[in-house]
Design an enzyme around this catalytic site. Structure first.
Site, PDB file in Angstrom:
ATOM      1  N   TYR A   1       0.818  -1.213   0.000  1.00  0.00           N
ATOM      2  CA  TYR A   1       0.000   0.000   0.000  1.00  0.00           C
ATOM      3  C   TYR A   1       0.852   1.264   0.000  1.00  0.00           C
ATOM      4  O   TYR A   1       0.611   2.166  -0.808  1.00  0.00           O
ATOM      5  CB  TYR A   1      -0.967  -0.007   1.188  1.00  0.00           C
ATOM      6  CG  TYR A   1      -1.920   1.168   1.186  1.00  0.00           C
ATOM      7  CD1 TYR A   1      -3.033   1.177   0.347  1.00  0.00           C
ATOM      8  CD2 TYR A   1      -1.708   2.267   2.013  1.00  0.00           C
ATOM      9  CE1 TYR A   1      -3.896   2.257   0.329  1.00  0.00           C
ATOM     10  CE2 TYR A   1      -2.573   3.347   2.002  1.00  0.00           C
ATOM     11  CZ  TYR A   1      -3.663   3.330   1.158  1.00  0.00           C
ATOM     12  OH  TYR A   1      -4.522   4.414   1.136  1.00  0.00           O
TER      13      TYR A   1
ATOM     14  N   GLU B   1       1.523   6.640  -6.885  1.00  0.00           N
ATOM     15  CA  GLU B   1       0.391   7.397  -7.422  1.00  0.00           C
ATOM     16  C   GLU B   1       0.609   8.895  -7.223  1.00  0.00           C
ATOM     17  O   GLU B   1       0.387   9.699  -8.147  1.00  0.00           O
ATOM     18  CB  GLU B   1      -0.908   6.959  -6.735  1.00  0.00           C
ATOM     19  CG  GLU B   1      -1.347   5.540  -7.049  1.00  0.00           C
ATOM     20  CD  GLU B   1      -2.484   5.091  -6.150  1.00  0.00           C
ATOM     21  OE1 GLU B   1      -3.301   5.950  -5.750  1.00  0.00           O
ATOM     22  OE2 GLU B   1      -2.566   3.886  -5.832  1.00  0.00           O
TER      23      GLU B   1
END
Length: 240
Positions: free
Chosen positions: A178, A185
């Protein structure tokens, strides 16, 4: 004399529940297959292209498949909203929308941020970080989803008793994957700010707003996954 206790009759699945189960099985199986293809191709292409200084070639090789594979996940927001899965529509929408923004706004509109580089050594030095971020997204998203959809397919078709190794992967790998995915991102959105500003369509403003809310949003999602992990593992320890 006490009467013998009769076991409760197992409720027969209704036609609607069978349809729902069949649909979810088909959905999870298709997603598992697509993400497996994306991940395996990434695992092969990343070291091959990197060794030849052509990591920027990933965008042409894998982005079309990645884009549509990720877009299918919009259905998961619908699943949660209509109640055919036990998931929060809010957290599901948060998870899916960030990825949709990356593929449809950042990478679709500004592929140049990941398609221009020189050599692997210069990429490592930080001259062109876009291809690195894209490769990490492929691996972080791909491994996460292969595990997740594999977990669901097993649960639906084989047994409710999920193998301990699959449960461990499902509820532990996010600790590493994660942060890798979310940071990649953010980096891609940051790199897209400059070309977006040149367009003059306020896309750069949208990206700045999203980057601003990523910190609290990431915290909410991360703690949500940790809570899910505690709940599942606590239930496993009680049943052991």
């Amino acid at each position: 004399m006490e009467k013998p206790v009769r076991p409760k009759a197992t409720a027969k699945p209704t036609p609607s529940s069978l349809v729902t189960q069949t649909y979810l099985l088909a959905y999870n199986a298709v997603c598992f297959l697509l993400w497996s293809i994306v991940t395996l191709r990434a695992l092969v292409l990343i070291p091959t292209l990197a060794s030849h200084g052509k990591l920027h070639g990933l965008i042409e090789a894998l982005f079309p498949l990645l884009k549509w594979t990720q877009t299918i996940a919009l259905l998961e927001v619908v699943h949660a909203a209509i109640g055919i899965v036990r998931a929060s529509p809010v957290t599901t929408a948060m998870q899916v929308s960030s990825r949709i923004l990356v593929v449809w706004i950042v990478l679709e509109r500004y592929p140049q941020i990941v398609s221009t580089t020189t050599s692997w050594g210069q990429v490592i030095a930080g001259s062109k970080t876009g291809p690195i971020a894209f490769s990490w997204i492929l691996l972080a998203w791909g491994i996460t989803e292969v595990i997740r959809y594999g977990f669901f397919v097993w649960k639906t078709t084989i047994s409710e008793n999920i193998p301990s190794f699959l449960t461990w992967l499902r509820y532990n790998t996010f600790f590493v994957l994660y942060p890798i995915g979310i940071s990649s991102e953010c980096l891609l959105m940051y790199l897209a700010l400059k070309p977006a500003a040149k367009e003059g369509q306020n896309v750069d403003l949208l990206l700045k707003i999203v980057l601003f809310i990523y910190v609290p949003g990431s915290y909410i999602l991360y703690t949500h996954m940790m809570a899910q992990r505690r709940k599942v593992l606590k239930g496993k320890s009680k049943s052991a």
